[in-house]
Design an enzyme around this catalytic site. Sequence first.
Site, PDB file in Angstrom:
ATOM      1  N   ASP A 113     -38.197  -1.160 -10.902  1.00 51.12           N
ATOM      2  CA  ASP A 113     -36.981  -0.937 -10.115  1.00 51.12           C
ATOM      3  C   ASP A 113     -37.417  -0.751  -8.650  1.00 51.12           C
ATOM      4  OD1 ASP A 113     -34.449  -0.151  -9.306  1.00 51.12           O
ATOM      5  OD2 ASP A 113     -34.403   1.694 -10.439  1.00 51.12           O
ATOM      6  N   ASP A 170     -33.630   3.178 -22.332  1.00 54.38           N
ATOM      7  CA  ASP A 170     -32.677   4.195 -22.783  1.00 54.38           C
ATOM      8  C   ASP A 170     -31.691   4.593 -21.699  1.00 54.38           C
ATOM      9  OD1 ASP A 170     -34.537   5.658 -21.132  1.00 54.38           O
ATOM     10  OD2 ASP A 170     -33.717   7.493 -22.000  1.00 54.38           O
TER      11      ASP A 170
HETATM   12  P1  5GP Z   1     -39.256   2.693 -10.499  1.00 54.29           P
HETATM   13  O1  5GP Z   1     -40.357   3.662 -10.164  1.00 54.29           O
HETATM   14  O2  5GP Z   1     -39.695   1.255 -10.489  1.00 54.29           O
HETATM   15  O3  5GP Z   1     -38.045   2.919  -9.626  1.00 54.29           O
HETATM   16  O4  5GP Z   1     -38.737   3.117 -11.904  1.00 54.29           O
HETATM   17  C1  5GP Z   1     -39.126   2.554 -13.056  1.00 54.29           C
HETATM   18  C2  5GP Z   1     -38.570   3.366 -14.204  1.00 54.29           C
HETATM   19  O5  5GP Z   1     -37.194   3.747 -13.970  1.00 54.29           O
HETATM   20  C3  5GP Z   1     -38.555   2.530 -15.448  1.00 54.29           C
HETATM   21  O6  5GP Z   1     -39.773   2.611 -16.166  1.00 54.29           O
HETATM   22  C4  5GP Z   1     -37.376   3.122 -16.199  1.00 54.29           C
HETATM   23  O7  5GP Z   1     -37.809   4.255 -16.939  1.00 54.29           O
HETATM   24  C5  5GP Z   1     -36.421   3.584 -15.124  1.00 54.29           C
HETATM   25  N1  5GP Z   1     -35.358   2.575 -14.855  1.00 54.29           N
HETATM   26  C6  5GP Z   1     -35.165   1.870 -13.731  1.00 54.29           C
HETATM   27  N2  5GP Z   1     -34.099   1.048 -13.857  1.00 54.29           N
HETATM   28  C7  5GP Z   1     -33.620   1.232 -15.100  1.00 54.29           C
HETATM   29  C8  5GP Z   1     -32.515   0.661 -15.840  1.00 54.29           C
HETATM   30  O8  5GP Z   1     -31.752  -0.201 -15.389  1.00 54.29           O
HETATM   31  N3  5GP Z   1     -32.360   1.104 -17.114  1.00 54.29           N
HETATM   32  C9  5GP Z   1     -33.151   2.056 -17.676  1.00 54.29           C
HETATM   33  N4  5GP Z   1     -32.887   2.407 -18.927  1.00 54.29           N
HETATM   34  N5  5GP Z   1     -34.194   2.612 -17.020  1.00 54.29           N
HETATM   35  C10 5GP Z   1     -34.425   2.206 -15.737  1.00 54.29           C
END
Ligand code: 5GP
Length: 190
Positions: A113, A170
């Site tokens: 993300d 989730d």
């Molecule tokens: P980042 O550090 O890249 O922002 O976050 C990654 C983590 O955020 C992922 O491993 C996941 O746990 C959570 N995450 C980000 N977007 C989503 C989404 O659309 N759905 C879900 N279930 N988790 C997300």
Amino acid sequence: MTAAASGTGSEFTNPNLEQMFSAEIISERVKAIGAKITRDYAEKDLVVVGVLKGSCIFLSDLIRHIDLKLSIDFMAVSSYKDGTVSTGDVEILKDLTNPIRGKDVIICEDIVDTGLTLFRLMEILGSRGANSLKIATLLDKPEPRIKKELVIDYCGFQIPNRFVVGYGLDAAGRYRNLPFIAAVKDPDLI
Ligand code: 5GP
């Protein structure tokens, strides 16, 4: 209270979910990524590292399409938050069981993300003497990316900036068991 909220309804046909990728489409894509990794990692000492819990289903399916000697290991991390905004630092809740020095490592994630979690994980694992370190993610949500320099080596699907669940992902601990990936229509109804 709705049937889904009370726990009596079907999760698979929950009307608050909009299917994005069917089980069949996911299966085809995971198979293709496994075939590519099989070609890329011939003669290498591969370790596939799953980031718990979201990657568990992707990893389980992916490794069964990698026709090589490999081992698996797991990490669990939690992102430090300043209010609702990630600070970019992560706490290691569960570390790898085995050293990765000299190994060829693929970190297996459910979704990228902002990229903050994986960027920090790459720094942490990057300091442990692996021969190579790459990323495989089932989903890539490029729009909210903060760490734009993060290189994703293997990706299942790019998706728009929506909250998705299923196939390991989730919402408040639920929906990991959905065989498909779906966008949540109304987060208030989770
Ligand atoms: P980042 O550090 O890249 O922002 O976050 C990654 C983590 O955020 C992922 O491993 C996941 O746990 C959570 N995450 C980000 N977007 C989503 C989404 O659309 N759905 C879900 N279930 N988790 C997300």
